[in-house]
Design a protein around this motif. Structure first.
Motif, PDB file in Angstrom:
ATOM      1  N   THR A  48      13.681  81.897  -2.793  1.00 18.42           N
ATOM      2  CA  THR A  48      12.294  81.459  -2.770  1.00 18.42           C
ATOM      3  C   THR A  48      11.913  81.090  -1.346  1.00 18.42           C
ATOM      4  O   THR A  48      12.602  80.296  -0.695  1.00 18.42           O
ATOM      5  CB  THR A  48      12.055  80.251  -3.695  1.00 18.42           C
ATOM      6  N   ARG A  50       9.125  79.461   1.115  1.00 20.31           N
ATOM      7  CA  ARG A  50       8.015  78.502   1.118  1.00 20.31           C
ATOM      8  C   ARG A  50       7.199  78.714   2.388  1.00 20.31           C
ATOM      9  O   ARG A  50       7.693  78.549   3.495  1.00 20.31           O
ATOM     10  CB  ARG A  50       8.556  77.067   1.079  1.00 20.31           C
ATOM     11  N   ASN A  52       3.881  77.560   4.350  1.00 19.66           N
ATOM     12  CA  ASN A  52       2.724  76.679   4.536  1.00 19.66           C
ATOM     13  C   ASN A  52       1.719  77.434   5.404  1.00 19.66           C
ATOM     14  O   ASN A  52       1.829  77.484   6.612  1.00 19.66           O
ATOM     15  CB  ASN A  52       3.158  75.372   5.202  1.00 19.66           C
ATOM     16  N   TYR A 148      11.732  77.968 -11.019  1.00 19.81           N
ATOM     17  CA  TYR A 148      10.986  78.715 -10.009  1.00 19.81           C
ATOM     18  C   TYR A 148      11.143  80.223 -10.179  1.00 19.81           C
ATOM     19  O   TYR A 148      10.360  80.999  -9.628  1.00 19.81           O
ATOM     20  CB  TYR A 148      11.424  78.301  -8.601  1.00 19.81           C
ATOM     21  N   LYS A 163       9.014  69.905  -1.155  1.00 22.60           N
ATOM     22  CA  LYS A 163       9.677  70.750  -0.160  1.00 22.60           C
ATOM     23  C   LYS A 163      10.546  71.843  -0.770  1.00 22.60           C
ATOM     24  O   LYS A 163      10.809  72.848  -0.121  1.00 22.60           O
ATOM     25  CB  LYS A 163      10.543  69.883   0.763  1.00 22.60           C
ATOM     26  N   ALA A 165      11.680  74.434  -4.016  1.00 29.28           N
ATOM     27  CA  ALA A 165      11.242  75.107  -5.237  1.00 29.28           C
ATOM     28  C   ALA A 165      11.974  74.585  -6.463  1.00 29.28           C
ATOM     29  O   ALA A 165      11.428  74.582  -7.572  1.00 29.28           O
ATOM     30  CB  ALA A 165      11.463  76.614  -5.097  1.00 29.28           C
ATOM     31  N   LEU A 178       8.964  73.462  -8.834  1.00 28.47           N
ATOM     32  CA  LEU A 178       7.664  74.103  -9.019  1.00 28.47           C
ATOM     33  C   LEU A 178       7.065  73.919 -10.418  1.00 28.47           C
ATOM     34  O   LEU A 178       5.860  73.635 -10.534  1.00 28.47           O
ATOM     35  CB  LEU A 178       7.758  75.587  -8.663  1.00 28.47           C
ATOM     36  N   VAL A 194       0.199  76.093   0.253  1.00 32.31           N
ATOM     37  CA  VAL A 194       1.605  76.486   0.341  1.00 32.31           C
ATOM     38  C   VAL A 194       1.814  77.614  -0.667  1.00 32.31           C
ATOM     39  O   VAL A 194       1.503  77.464  -1.859  1.00 32.31           O
ATOM     40  CB  VAL A 194       2.543  75.311   0.024  1.00 32.31           C
ATOM     41  N   TRP A 196       4.576  79.946  -2.437  1.00 36.06           N
ATOM     42  CA  TRP A 196       5.991  80.046  -2.765  1.00 36.06           C
ATOM     43  C   TRP A 196       6.219  81.423  -3.368  1.00 36.06           C
ATOM     44  O   TRP A 196       5.596  81.776  -4.374  1.00 36.06           O
ATOM     45  CB  TRP A 196       6.403  78.987  -3.782  1.00 36.06           C
TER      46      TRP A 196
END
Length: 254
Positions: A48, A50, A52, A148, A163, A165, A178, A194, A196
Motif C-alpha cells: 500500500t 500512501r 499525500n 486495506y 499514517k 494502512a 483504513l 491522502v 492510498w
C-alpha cells in the motif's frame, strides 16, 4: 521514475528465493512443483502506497474516469460514439474503489482553484497498473486483520495520526487502519487529500522461479493532465557534450 513529460512512475520490483516446502504430491493444488518433492505455495504480495497529494496547493478533489458508450440513436446511428465519464468522489466511503481495465478506469486529481491557459483546472491522472483482489472470503481472518486489501483505492483527508494502512497496532484488534479511518465518512472535496493505493502482486509460482526468481514488477503512473500548457518535453535545454558541442535533448532522446 521521473520522466521529462512530467510523468512519475512508481514500480515495486520483486525477486529472491521463493518459500518452499516438502511434498509427496505430483500436482499440488495450492502450489507449484519446482523440483522433485519441493512445492512453492501460490501467494500474493500486498503493498500500500500512501500519497499525500498537494497538487498546486492543499485544496484538491478527485474524479473517477470510465469510458462509456452512447446508445445507438439518430445522432449515433452506427453506435461508435463513446466518452470519458467523470464521477466526483465526494466522501471517504464512496471513494473505496477497485481498478477496472475493461472501462479504462483511472482517477483524476485536480485543483479547482488553479487553471491552465485554457481555463481548465490543473490536474494529474492516476493510472493503475496490474492488480488483483484477495481471492479469499470476506469473513476470512486475513481480510479482517489487513482490511486495506479489500479495495485498491482509498481516499482520506490528511490526518497526521493516520499514517499506516493497517493501523498502528493491527494485531491487537480487527478492522484497524483504513477500514476504521473511513468510518468517519469525511468530505474529500477540495481538501488536503491522502490517496492510498493497494497493489496486489499474485504469484502462481513457475518452475523458472526456482531457485531464484526473475524480477516481477507492478506499480502505477502519475501523468499530468492539464497541469502544463503544452508538452513540456518538446522544448528541452540543449545538452552540452564534453567537446563543447551541443545537441538537442529531444533529438538525442528520440
Amino acid at each position: 521514475y521521473f520522466y521529462q513529460d512530467g510523468s512519475i512512475e512508481f514500480l515495486v520490483k520483486l525477486t529472491g528465493i521463493v518459500n518452499v516446502d516438502a511434498t509427496t504430491e505430483n500436482d499440488p493444488k495450492y502450489g507449484t512443483l519446482v523440483a522433485p518433492n519441493v512445492v512453492a505455495p501460490i501467494h500474493i504480495h500486498w503493498f500500500t502506497v500512501r500519497l499525500n497529494i498537494n497538487l498546486d496547493g492543499l485544496e484538491n478533489r478527485i474524479y473517477e474516469v470510465n469510458l462509456k458508450g452512447e446508445p445507438i440513436s439518430e445522432t449515433n446511428p452506427l453506435g461508435n460514439a463513446f466518452y470519458a465519464e467523470e464521477t466526483l468522489l465526494e466522501n471517504e466511503m464512496n471513494a473505496r474503489r477497485h481498478v477496472n481495465p475493461q472501462t479504462g478506469r483511472h482517477w483524476k486529481i485536480i485543483n479547482i482553484n488553479k487553471k491552465n491557459y485554457l481555463g481548465q483546472p490543473v490536474g494529474y491522472r492516476f493510472i493503475p497498473g496490474a492488480n488483483v483482489l484477495p481471492p479469499v472470503p470476506d469473513e476470512s481472518l486475513v481480510r479482517k486483520i489487513g482490511g486495506y486489501v479489500n479495495y485498491h483505492l482509498w481516499v482520506t483527508p490528511y490526518d497526521e495520526y493516520e499514517k499506516y494502512a493497517s493501523g498502528d497496532y493491527p494485531y491487537e484488534k480487527l478492522g484497524e487502519g483504513l477500514p476504521k479511518y473511513v468510518l468517519k465518512n469525511r468530505s474529500i472535496i477540495d481538501k488536503d487529500l491522502v490517496i492510498w493505493y493497494t497493489i496486489g502482486v499474485y504469484h502462481v509460482v513457475r518452475v523458472e522461479d526456482w531457485p531464484v526468481m526473475a524480477v516481477d514488477m507492478a506499480g502505477f503512473m502519475l501523468r499530468p493532465e492539464g497541469f502544463f500548457n503544452h508538452n513540456p518535453s518538446i522544448d528541452l535545454p540543449r545538452k552540452v557534450e564534453s567537446n563543447g558541442t551541443s545537441t538537442s535533448m529531444s533529438h538525442h532522446n528520440h
